[in-house]
Design a protein around this motif. Structure first.
Motif, PDB file in Angstrom:
ATOM      1  N   PHE A  93     -35.322  21.323 -50.682  1.00  0.00           N
ATOM      2  CA  PHE A  93     -35.206  22.721 -50.244  1.00  0.00           C
ATOM      3  C   PHE A  93     -33.869  23.306 -50.692  1.00  0.00           C
ATOM      4  O   PHE A  93     -32.830  22.663 -50.546  1.00  0.00           O
ATOM      5  N   PHE A  95     -31.886  26.959 -49.970  1.00  0.00           N
ATOM      6  CA  PHE A  95     -32.042  28.174 -49.158  1.00  0.00           C
ATOM      7  C   PHE A  95     -31.237  29.320 -49.737  1.00  0.00           C
ATOM      8  O   PHE A  95     -30.436  29.160 -50.652  1.00  0.00           O
ATOM      9  N   TYR A  99     -26.245  26.610 -46.511  1.00  0.00           N
ATOM     10  CA  TYR A  99     -26.559  25.879 -45.279  1.00  0.00           C
ATOM     11  C   TYR A  99     -26.103  24.442 -45.352  1.00  0.00           C
ATOM     12  O   TYR A  99     -26.838  23.516 -44.987  1.00  0.00           O
ATOM     13  N   LEU A 100     -24.898  24.239 -45.846  1.00  0.00           N
ATOM     14  CA  LEU A 100     -24.342  22.884 -45.828  1.00  0.00           C
ATOM     15  C   LEU A 100     -23.900  22.587 -44.404  1.00  0.00           C
ATOM     16  O   LEU A 100     -23.724  23.490 -43.586  1.00  0.00           O
ATOM     17  N   ILE A 101     -23.734  21.308 -44.123  1.00  0.00           N
ATOM     18  CA  ILE A 101     -23.355  20.920 -42.764  1.00  0.00           C
ATOM     19  C   ILE A 101     -21.837  20.846 -42.701  1.00  0.00           C
ATOM     20  O   ILE A 101     -21.229  20.031 -43.394  1.00  0.00           O
ATOM     21  N   PRO A 102     -21.228  21.741 -41.918  1.00  0.00           N
ATOM     22  CA  PRO A 102     -19.767  21.914 -42.013  1.00  0.00           C
ATOM     23  C   PRO A 102     -18.972  20.690 -41.593  1.00  0.00           C
ATOM     24  O   PRO A 102     -17.840  20.535 -42.005  1.00  0.00           O
ATOM     25  N   PHE A 103     -19.569  19.835 -40.766  1.00  0.00           N
ATOM     26  CA  PHE A 103     -18.767  18.702 -40.309  1.00  0.00           C
ATOM     27  C   PHE A 103     -18.907  17.472 -41.201  1.00  0.00           C
ATOM     28  O   PHE A 103     -18.360  16.418 -40.889  1.00  0.00           O
ATOM     29  N   LEU A 104     -19.653  17.615 -42.322  1.00  0.00           N
ATOM     30  CA  LEU A 104     -19.708  16.515 -43.284  1.00  0.00           C
ATOM     31  C   LEU A 104     -19.006  16.963 -44.561  1.00  0.00           C
ATOM     32  O   LEU A 104     -19.032  18.147 -44.905  1.00  0.00           O
ATOM     33  N   ASP A 108     -21.111  13.546 -48.336  1.00  0.00           N
ATOM     34  CA  ASP A 108     -22.043  13.190 -47.260  1.00  0.00           C
ATOM     35  C   ASP A 108     -23.091  14.260 -47.029  1.00  0.00           C
ATOM     36  O   ASP A 108     -24.196  13.963 -46.568  1.00  0.00           O
ATOM     37  N   VAL A 112     -26.584  12.453 -47.042  1.00  0.00           N
ATOM     38  CA  VAL A 112     -27.315  12.359 -45.786  1.00  0.00           C
ATOM     39  C   VAL A 112     -28.824  12.267 -46.036  1.00  0.00           C
ATOM     40  O   VAL A 112     -29.548  11.630 -45.273  1.00  0.00           O
ATOM     41  N   GLN A 146     -15.936  23.878 -46.515  1.00  0.00           N
ATOM     42  CA  GLN A 146     -15.291  25.195 -46.374  1.00  0.00           C
ATOM     43  C   GLN A 146     -14.327  25.465 -47.530  1.00  0.00           C
ATOM     44  O   GLN A 146     -13.930  26.605 -47.757  1.00  0.00           O
ATOM     45  N   ARG A 160     -28.177  18.418 -53.098  1.00  0.00           N
ATOM     46  CA  ARG A 160     -28.846  17.850 -51.919  1.00  0.00           C
ATOM     47  C   ARG A 160     -30.365  17.900 -52.086  1.00  0.00           C
ATOM     48  O   ARG A 160     -31.073  16.950 -51.755  1.00  0.00           O
ATOM     49  N   ASP A 172     -35.682  29.353 -51.752  1.00  0.00           N
ATOM     50  CA  ASP A 172     -35.951  30.647 -51.120  1.00  0.00           C
ATOM     51  C   ASP A 172     -34.781  31.586 -51.415  1.00  0.00           C
ATOM     52  O   ASP A 172     -33.735  31.479 -50.795  1.00  0.00           O
TER      53      ASP A 172
ATOM     54  N   MET B   1     -26.741   4.991 -42.124  1.00  0.00           N
ATOM     55  CA  MET B   1     -26.652   6.388 -41.662  1.00  0.00           C
ATOM     56  C   MET B   1     -25.252   6.652 -41.112  1.00  0.00           C
ATOM     57  O   MET B   1     -24.661   5.789 -40.471  1.00  0.00           O
ATOM     58  N   ILE B   2     -24.739   7.820 -41.393  1.00  0.00           N
ATOM     59  CA  ILE B   2     -23.426   8.157 -40.846  1.00  0.00           C
ATOM     60  C   ILE B   2     -23.580   8.627 -39.408  1.00  0.00           C
ATOM     61  O   ILE B   2     -24.652   9.072 -39.004  1.00  0.00           O
ATOM     62  N   ARG B   7     -18.719  12.721 -36.648  1.00  0.00           N
ATOM     63  CA  ARG B   7     -18.222  13.664 -37.642  1.00  0.00           C
ATOM     64  C   ARG B   7     -18.052  15.048 -37.042  1.00  0.00           C
ATOM     65  O   ARG B   7     -17.076  15.742 -37.308  1.00  0.00           O
ATOM     66  N   ASP B   8     -19.008  15.443 -36.242  1.00  0.00           N
ATOM     67  CA  ASP B   8     -18.944  16.774 -35.637  1.00  0.00           C
ATOM     68  C   ASP B   8     -17.735  16.862 -34.699  1.00  0.00           C
ATOM     69  O   ASP B   8     -17.008  17.853 -34.688  1.00  0.00           O
ATOM     70  N   HIS B  11     -14.637  17.134 -36.640  1.00  0.00           N
ATOM     71  CA  HIS B  11     -14.523  18.445 -37.272  1.00  0.00           C
ATOM     72  C   HIS B  11     -13.959  19.481 -36.299  1.00  0.00           C
ATOM     73  O   HIS B  11     -13.131  20.302 -36.672  1.00  0.00           O
ATOM     74  N   ARG B 308     -28.316  26.219 -36.835  1.00  0.00           N
ATOM     75  CA  ARG B 308     -28.711  26.252 -38.244  1.00  0.00           C
ATOM     76  C   ARG B 308     -28.673  24.853 -38.840  1.00  0.00           C
ATOM     77  O   ARG B 308     -29.622  24.411 -39.503  1.00  0.00           O
ATOM     78  N   GLU B 309     -27.576  24.134 -38.568  1.00  0.00           N
ATOM     79  CA  GLU B 309     -27.444  22.783 -39.123  1.00  0.00           C
ATOM     80  C   GLU B 309     -28.542  21.869 -38.594  1.00  0.00           C
ATOM     81  O   GLU B 309     -29.075  21.044 -39.324  1.00  0.00           O
ATOM     82  N   VAL B 312     -31.709  22.634 -40.387  1.00  0.00           N
ATOM     83  CA  VAL B 312     -31.684  22.060 -41.737  1.00  0.00           C
ATOM     84  C   VAL B 312     -31.905  20.553 -41.673  1.00  0.00           C
ATOM     85  O   VAL B 312     -32.706  19.992 -42.425  1.00  0.00           O
TER      86      VAL B 312
END
Ligand SMILES: Nc1ncnc2c1ncn2[C@@H]1O[C@H](COP(=O)(O)OP(=O)(O)O)[C@@H](O)[C@H]1O
Ligand SMILES: [Mg+2]
Lengths: 235, 397
Positions: A93, A95, A99-104, A108, A112, A146, A160, A172, B1-2, B7-8, B11, B308-309, B312
């Motif tokens: 997918f 988008f 929509y990346l995951i900010p805490f990785l 990663d 993931v 970021q 990804r 999309d 798996m991480i 991680r969150d 962050h 959102r995360e 996803v």
């Protein structure tokens, strides 16, 4: 005989029931070959997102048939037991926003996906770095998301989508937030990846700048598709 | 798996840490309250264990001398010594009062005892036992008194000759031990003005002030001024005497109540401290609810911020179980931070409390388990919200 990557026949989707029912898709036919990038164009509310969601196995169609690489996944009902695994292993997918995951970190964010499929962390990260390199963002592998520019983030998002090497990618409006140069770059990358990995890619867009780049375009209006040879074919 | 939860947390560690510390201080308060209760129970044990008594003989139909007032004639001990199995007896008085020390008011429990008999303070941490029959005192170190200091108690000055540790009343007031007669004088003797008044009244009474009977007035006045009662008679029993049998004997023949060590324990802990225990329990419940609300709120907010995360992650194939696990781990993470901060804070501020705070490892273990359970429970709301997130929302409308 090789199968098309995507084959959709008479697909319909009705939201709601009774008076409130909306027929978002009324009869969609579509065939996409491996390695092909097709555009899906239509006005707002025409059913583009609905089609992607059906194909992406997050909503259930109400009628018709869908097959991936010759395997029927939907025929008036799902034909695969594990839709989650279907999405994870066989569909990528991309988008509108990355929509990346900010805490990785960047690696990663890509790794993931194989990790979710049970690939050990080390190998998943190797694969992620390979894919990031293929998309020219290998040097950003250790960065936080970021710290990346919009264009770089979108490349990471594409990495990804590709990292599990799924036979199809659903995008999309992937160029919506980008200027025309970057938008064209993203389309070029998608074309290269389609060539390189034999991935079938559907790009939903109403971005005038990129429409000419498609060899084949499906127009969707009022829940029905109409096929058109794109301008690129003539060129 | 991480580890997505970890991680969150890393962050957004600032908010997470601050919440954890806030929660930790609440947990610290909770542990301290439990510690205060344990301290009270332990004080009671020390109070009973330090005096070398096997039986406490008090006024009939009372729960004296700690839970209710009790008065026993101070010659009752002679009869008690005659009871089979009794080896030694000591008269003891208790009086809660204020004394002045270095310009401060100190609330103490004045204990009158007979040196060498039951009721004598146990081991001293400094100084020596009382050797003179008047105006020497043994003080608990919590009074702030030191050896050789002089302290005024009502009409007389006392010299501090010894110090005890953790000799406190069930109310937490440090004890000052003085010879029985001095204590009786303090306790039952009126101050100078009252005494002068009383003397004048007696002198004005023709029944006592008879010109023809020399010495009568003086005798009456002396008997009025000195006390003939104590609060408890403590008994030490002979090596093989059965305390239950001796107690029954005393109740039956002497018109007095006799309590064993176990009885006194029961009275102090179950009756005297029970109200405090209930109060502390109420606080614990409230603190638990507040902690749960804080954890629930912060975890819920963190989850909503990640909608959102999460969509996803679900779209690309994450299990509901993994998402729920991530949120649960974050809640438990808060719990761990909170507990560590709380336990540390409780240990750090325990010495500052006026009351003895006893932090038992067992309580800490139970506390940790409770914190974890509360955090897990508090994450339920957020987990439900996360499970409702539709992966389709990751694909735009
Ligand atoms: N969840 C839904 N419930 C009801 N109607 C919907 C829902 N999603 C989309 N629709 C309707 O289906 C039609 C197609 O929507 P959509 O697929 O989002 O179009 P597009 O992406 O081309 O703008 C629209 O009329 C829209 O209002
Ligand atoms: Mg749309």
């Amino acid at each position: 005989m090789s199968h098309p990557a995507i084959e959709i026949v008479g697909l319909a989707k009705r939201y709601g029931t009774g008076d409130a029912a909306v027929d978002a898709l009324k009869g969609v036919d579509m065939i996409v070959q491996p390695g092909e990038v097709v555009g899906l164009i239509g006005p707002s509310g025409s059913g583009k997102s609905t089609l992607l969601k059906c194909l992406g196995a997050v909503i259930e169609p109400t009628a018709g048939r869908m097959a991936l690489a010759g395997e029927t996944i939907y025929d008036h009902g799902w034909k695969v037991a594990d839709l989650r695994a279907l999405r994870r292993d066989r569909i990528g997918f991309v988008f509108q926003a990355p929509y990346l995951i900010p805490f990785l970190d960047v690696t990663d964010n890509v790794a993931v996906l194989p990790m979710l499929a049970g690939v050990p962390n080390g190998r998943a990260r190797d694969r992620a770095r390979e894919m990031l390199t293929a998309l020219d963002v290998g040097h950003r592998a250790r960065a936080q998301v970021q710290q990346l520019s919009g264009g770089e983030q979108q490349r990471v998002a594409i990495a990804r989508a590709l990292v599990n090497q799924p036979p199809i990618i659903l995008a999309d409006e992937p160029t919506a937030p980008l200027d025309s140069e970057r938008a064209l770059t993203v389309i070029r990358i998608l074309n290269e990846m389609a060539q390189r990995f034999g991935t079938a890619i559907i790009v939903v867009t109403h971005d005038e700048k990129i429409i000419p780049t498609f060899r084949r375009i499906y127009h969707i209006r009022d829940g029905r598709t109409y096929e058109e040879a794109g301008e690129a074919r003539a060129a | 798996m991480i580890n997505l939860a970890g991680r969150d947390i890393l962050h957004g560690w600032g908010r997470f840490l601050f919440t954890g510390v806030g929660l930790g201080l609440l947990i610290g308060v909770t542990l301290s309250m439990a510690g205060i209760y344990r301290g009270m129970v332990d004080d009671a044990k020390v109070l009973l264990g330090n005096v070398g008594a096997d039986l406490w003989v008090v006024q009939r139909d009372t729960l004296g001398p700690y839970a209710e007032p009790s008065n026993v004639r101070d010659d009752a001990y002679r009869a008690l010594l005659g009871v089979r199995g009794v080896a030694d007896a000591g008269n003891v008085t208790y009086l809660t009062m204020q004394i002045q020390h270095e310009g401060r008011d100190v609330r103490v429990m004045l204990v009158g005892f007979e040196p060498g008999h039951p009721g004598e303070p146990g081991s001293l941490v400094a100084g020596r036992p009382i050797t003179r029959s008047h105006y020497e005192a043994i003080a608990d170190e919590r009074t702030g008194l030191r050896i050789d200091q002089r302290v005024r108690i009502r009409r007389h000055e006392y010299t501090v000759v010894g110090l005890t540790r953790r000799a406190v009343s069930s109310g937490g007031d440090p004890m000052v031990f003085v010879p029985l007669q001095d204590a009786q004088e303090v306790q039952f003797l009126k101050d100078n003005d009252a005494l002068l008044n009383e003397r004048a009244r007696t002198a004005a009474n023709p029944a006592f002030n008879r010109p023809g009977v020399p010495g009568l007035l003086e005798a009456v006045q002396a008997s009025q001024a000195s006390s003939r009662t104590v609060n408890v008679v403590m008994l030490r029993l002979a090596p093989h005497a059965d305390e239950a049998v001796v107690a029954r004997e005393i109740r039956r023949w002497k018109h007095l109540e006799a309590y064993t060590r176990a009885d006194m324990d029961e009275i102090l802990v179950a009756k005297l401290i029970a109200t405090s225990a209930k109060q502390i329990f109420m606080f614990l419940v409230i603190l638990a609810v507040v902690s749960a609300a804080i954890v629930a709120f912060i975890i819920y907010t963190m989850t909503l911020a990640k909608q959102r995360e999460i969509a996803v992650l679900k779209l690309i194939g994450a299990r509901n179980r993994s998402i729920a696990g991530m949120i649960l781990q974050q809640a438990l993470g808060l719990g761990v931070i909170g507990f560590v901060v709380g336990r540390t804070a409780a240990a750090l501020w325990a010495p500052v409390f006026p009351k003895y705070v006893l932090l038992l490892p067992g309580d800490a273990v139970v506390g940790a388990a409770l914190v974890m359970a509360i955090c897990a429970l508090a994450s339920v709301v957020a987990i439900r919200a996360a499970l409702r997130i539709d992966p389709a929302t990751a694909i735009g409308g």
